[in-house]
Motif scaffolding. Structure first.
Motif, short mmCIF file in Angstrom:
data_model
loop_
_atom_site.label_atom_id
_atom_site.label_comp_id
_atom_site.label_asym_id
_atom_site.label_seq_id
_atom_site.Cartn_x
_atom_site.Cartn_y
_atom_site.Cartn_z
N ARG A 105 0.83 -1.20 0.00
CA ARG A 105 0.00 0.00 0.00
C ARG A 105 0.86 1.25 0.00
O ARG A 105 0.59 2.21 -0.73
N TYR A 108 2.44 1.63 -3.41
CA TYR A 108 1.42 2.04 -4.38
C TYR A 108 1.09 3.52 -4.21
O TYR A 108 0.97 4.25 -5.17
N LYS A 111 3.90 5.62 -5.60
CA LYS A 111 3.88 5.63 -7.06
C LYS A 111 2.85 6.63 -7.58
O LYS A 111 3.10 7.37 -8.52
#
Length: 122
Positions: A105, A108, A111
């Motif tokens: 998480r 992510y 990103k």
């Protein structure tokens, strides 16, 4: 209303941490079954819901609850299949898997933040 949800979240997190500590340290207390069950049901589901944060809240909650039950059942089946039943190992495995999902998480989210920063007007 936000502070009530935040307080409830922190209380739930503290109860889950207490459940993990009680299981790993093998502490005998009348709250042991409740706190360990709470840990095993909430932590994997919360990790999955964290991965699905951009989805419909009710759908994410449903998937998180189902994933929590599936993870616990598969873990119990694997431990029984290999004749390695250990509640302490089960709690540790759930904690490691939830930690792995938390790392996913965070990666992510990082990103997405990088792509949002580079998408500004020119």
């Amino acid at each position: 209303m936000g502070s009530k949800w935040r307080a409830l979240t922190w209380a739930l997190a503290a109860a889950c941490i207490a459940g993990a500590v009680i299981a790993l340290a093998d502490i005998q207390t009348p709250l042991r079954p409740l706190l360990i069950s709470l840990f095993l049901l909430v932590v994997p589901g919360a990790a999955v819901v964290g991965l699905l944060r951009d989805r419909d809240p009710l759908a994410a909650l449903s998937v998180g609850a189902a994933a929590s039950l599936v993870l616990n059942v598969l873990l119990a089946q694997a431990m029984l299949l290999f004749d390695a039943w250990s509640p302490r190992a089960g709690v540790a495995t759930v904690a490691v898997l939830a930690g792995f999902m938390y790392v996913l998480r965070v990666l992510y989210r990082g990103k997405n933040m990088q792509s949002e920063q580079g998408a500004g007007p020119r």
